[in-house]
Design a protein around this motif. Sequence first.
Motif, mmCIF file in Angstrom:
data_model
loop_
_atom_site.group_PDB
_atom_site.id
_atom_site.type_symbol
_atom_site.label_atom_id
_atom_site.label_comp_id
_atom_site.label_asym_id
_atom_site.label_seq_id
_atom_site.Cartn_x
_atom_site.Cartn_y
_atom_site.Cartn_z
ATOM 1 N N THR A 204 0.704 -1.184 0.003
ATOM 2 C CA THR A 204 0.064 0.103 0.029
ATOM 3 C C THR A 204 0.793 1.174 0.018
ATOM 4 O O THR A 204 1.680 1.256 0.812
ATOM 5 N N GLN A 205 0.532 2.240 -0.924
ATOM 6 C CA GLN A 205 1.329 3.476 -1.149
ATOM 7 C C GLN A 205 0.376 4.522 -0.948
ATOM 8 O O GLN A 205 -0.756 4.620 -1.427
ATOM 9 N N TYR A 206 0.980 5.858 -0.091
ATOM 10 C CA TYR A 206 0.125 6.949 -0.011
ATOM 11 C C TYR A 206 0.859 8.040 -0.734
ATOM 12 O O TYR A 206 1.922 8.165 -0.526
ATOM 13 N N GLY A 207 -0.032 8.923 -1.321
ATOM 14 C CA GLY A 207 0.854 10.089 -1.962
ATOM 15 C C GLY A 207 1.036 10.984 -1.074
ATOM 16 O O GLY A 207 2.179 11.716 -1.451
ATOM 17 N N LEU A 208 0.344 11.368 0.329
ATOM 18 C CA LEU A 208 0.774 12.319 1.036
ATOM 19 C C LEU A 208 1.761 11.952 2.274
ATOM 20 O O LEU A 208 2.638 12.165 2.442
ATOM 21 N N GLN A 209 1.183 10.896 2.925
ATOM 22 C CA GLN A 209 1.899 10.281 4.133
ATOM 23 C C GLN A 209 2.701 9.163 3.953
ATOM 24 O O GLN A 209 2.453 8.134 4.034
ATOM 25 N N GLN A 210 3.839 9.397 3.030
ATOM 26 C CA GLN A 210 4.543 8.280 2.511
ATOM 27 C C GLN A 210 5.134 7.440 3.667
ATOM 28 O O GLN A 210 5.701 6.378 3.638
ATOM 29 N N THR A 211 5.202 8.044 4.951
ATOM 30 C CA THR A 211 5.721 7.018 6.111
ATOM 31 C C THR A 211 4.968 5.854 6.375
ATOM 32 O O THR A 211 5.266 4.825 7.000
ATOM 33 N N LEU A 212 3.481 5.876 6.037
ATOM 34 C CA LEU A 212 2.738 4.950 6.132
ATOM 35 C C LEU A 212 2.684 3.784 5.218
ATOM 36 O O LEU A 212 1.984 2.904 5.258
ATOM 37 N N ASN A 213 3.558 4.156 4.058
ATOM 38 C CA ASN A 213 3.658 3.169 3.051
ATOM 39 C C ASN A 213 3.909 1.814 3.568
ATOM 40 O O ASN A 213 4.934 1.688 4.520
ATOM 41 N N THR A 214 3.416 0.814 3.382
ATOM 42 C CA THR A 214 3.678 -0.454 4.004
ATOM 43 C C THR A 214 3.437 -1.615 2.923
ATOM 44 O O THR A 214 2.810 -1.458 1.744
ATOM 45 N N ARG A 215 4.148 -2.662 3.182
ATOM 46 C CA ARG A 215 4.026 -3.977 2.580
ATOM 47 C C ARG A 215 4.032 -5.356 3.500
ATOM 48 O O ARG A 215 4.924 -5.234 4.786
ATOM 49 N N TYR A 216 3.634 -6.381 3.216
ATOM 50 C CA TYR A 216 3.776 -7.626 4.134
ATOM 51 C C TYR A 216 3.474 -8.777 3.276
ATOM 52 O O TYR A 216 2.953 -8.674 2.023
ATOM 53 N N LEU A 217 3.757 -9.904 3.928
ATOM 54 C CA LEU A 217 3.664 -11.330 2.930
ATOM 55 C C LEU A 217 2.978 -12.271 3.664
ATOM 56 O O LEU A 217 3.193 -12.381 5.003
ATOM 57 N N ASN A 218 2.304 -13.023 3.067
ATOM 58 C CA ASN A 218 1.752 -14.312 3.629
ATOM 59 C C ASN A 218 1.816 -15.356 2.838
ATOM 60 O O ASN A 218 1.739 -15.455 1.658
ATOM 61 N N GLN A 219 2.492 -16.540 3.560
ATOM 62 C CA GLN A 219 2.494 -17.832 3.073
ATOM 63 C C GLN A 219 1.696 -19.141 3.426
ATOM 64 O O GLN A 219 1.502 -18.972 4.712
ATOM 65 N N GLN A 220 1.335 -19.735 2.632
ATOM 66 C CA GLN A 220 0.492 -20.864 3.068
ATOM 67 C C GLN A 220 0.849 -21.969 2.463
ATOM 68 O O GLN A 220 0.810 -22.190 1.140
ATOM 69 N N TYR A 221 1.016 -23.110 3.394
ATOM 70 C CA TYR A 221 1.279 -24.596 2.976
ATOM 71 C C TYR A 221 0.557 -25.274 3.466
ATOM 72 O O TYR A 221 0.075 -25.566 4.695
ATOM 73 N N SER A 222 0.048 -26.291 2.797
ATOM 74 C CA SER A 222 -1.158 -27.307 2.980
ATOM 75 C C SER A 222 -1.153 -28.763 2.374
ATOM 76 O O SER A 222 -0.468 -28.837 1.345
ATOM 77 N N MET A 223 -1.677 -29.637 3.124
ATOM 78 C CA MET A 223 -1.645 -31.003 2.729
ATOM 79 C C MET A 223 -2.998 -31.646 3.062
ATOM 80 O O MET A 223 -3.466 -31.361 4.398
ATOM 81 N N GLU A 224 -3.533 -32.632 2.249
ATOM 82 C CA GLU A 224 -5.036 -33.074 2.579
ATOM 83 C C GLU A 224 -4.903 -34.654 1.913
ATOM 84 O O GLU A 224 -4.276 -34.928 0.974
ATOM 85 N N ILE A 225 -5.361 -35.412 2.863
ATOM 86 C CA ILE A 225 -5.632 -36.862 2.474
ATOM 87 C C ILE A 225 -6.767 -37.375 2.614
ATOM 88 O O ILE A 225 -7.748 -36.885 3.564
ATOM 89 N N ASN A 226 -7.498 -37.901 1.372
ATOM 90 C CA ASN A 226 -8.799 -38.673 1.767
ATOM 91 C C ASN A 226 -8.473 -39.964 1.277
ATOM 92 O O ASN A 226 -7.911 -40.531 0.532
#
Length: 336
Positions: A204-226
């Motif tokens: 996320t980027q802000y035009g005025l308050q650039q100190t609020l610019n933020t970034r983050y990462l989400n990783q997800q790994y899964s396994m399923e057995i039937n």
Amino acid sequence: MEGNTLVLGKDSTLHKTFYNWLPNARLQYNFTRFRNLRLNYTTSTNQPTVTQLQPVPDNSDPLNIKVGNADLKQELVHTIQLNFFSVNPFRNRNLFAFFNIRRTDNKIVNADIIDSVGVKITRPVNVNGAYDISGTVNIGLPVRLWKGSINFSTNGSYTKNKTFINAAENMISTWNVGPDVRIEINASEKLDLSLAAGVNYYKTQYGLQQTLNTRYLNQQYSMEINWQLPHRFYFNTEFTYTINSQRASGFNTRVPLWNAFISRQFLRFNRGEIKLSAFDLLKQNIGVSRNTGQNYIEDKRVKNLQRFFLLSFTYNLTKNGLGAPGSDHKLHMIGG
């Protein structure tokens, strides 16, 4: 739209009328029986609420005063959807693509005025130039080595919005992209296994308050057995490991979530099923989310309902228990 306001003994009435003409169009082209392209164009409107229209200050919070705007226009939303569908049922190959573009004219946003002592006055206004774009692409291919398939997909979005702080324009842009891969393995006629891995990147980027610019990462790994067991027993288990990073201190969590289910079908045509479900066996389920506003970033950490068990009974009301998907009528009884 009509609204009545009583302020200091004076009663005032607000009257507002909106007229709508909303064109829609659809185009579909069939290349073959299993491949087609669809293009949809739709329009819609969002009317301002009575609260947004009433020009009466709400000072229930003296530091955050809200006042309406009687000159607000309704929002007009233009949406274009492009869908491509291609499948080869003989080779077990498929390709899906979905894209959406949405533009909002006269979008209702907040304009903030912050005085020298920190009191904020918020007033809704109309702006143009707000839009968002999103899309998803999925490719599925067979893998004969393990009698299964592999699916590659990615989704992305871009949102551009406009707000105001002390009459200065504040452009807010948000990016999101998330590739994903999923492997389906048919180990035998009675055993299926699936593995998946995905990453989502947010910025996320802000035009005025650039100190609020933020970034983050989400990783997800899964396994399923039937697994289909003897004597009409069925076993299913799923494990998901979620990693949150680049957030504020205390919110970079790692959450292992393990669920398991065992069931048995009985009665004529397998109409009855009794099932025991166990959720969050490791007792580690925690919810983490992030919200971004005009002048703030908020990280939330919620302690969800953790380990619990559920016993359920399902009775299928179809004649032979072999009806087409979506046509079944079922009666559920649960307890936990």
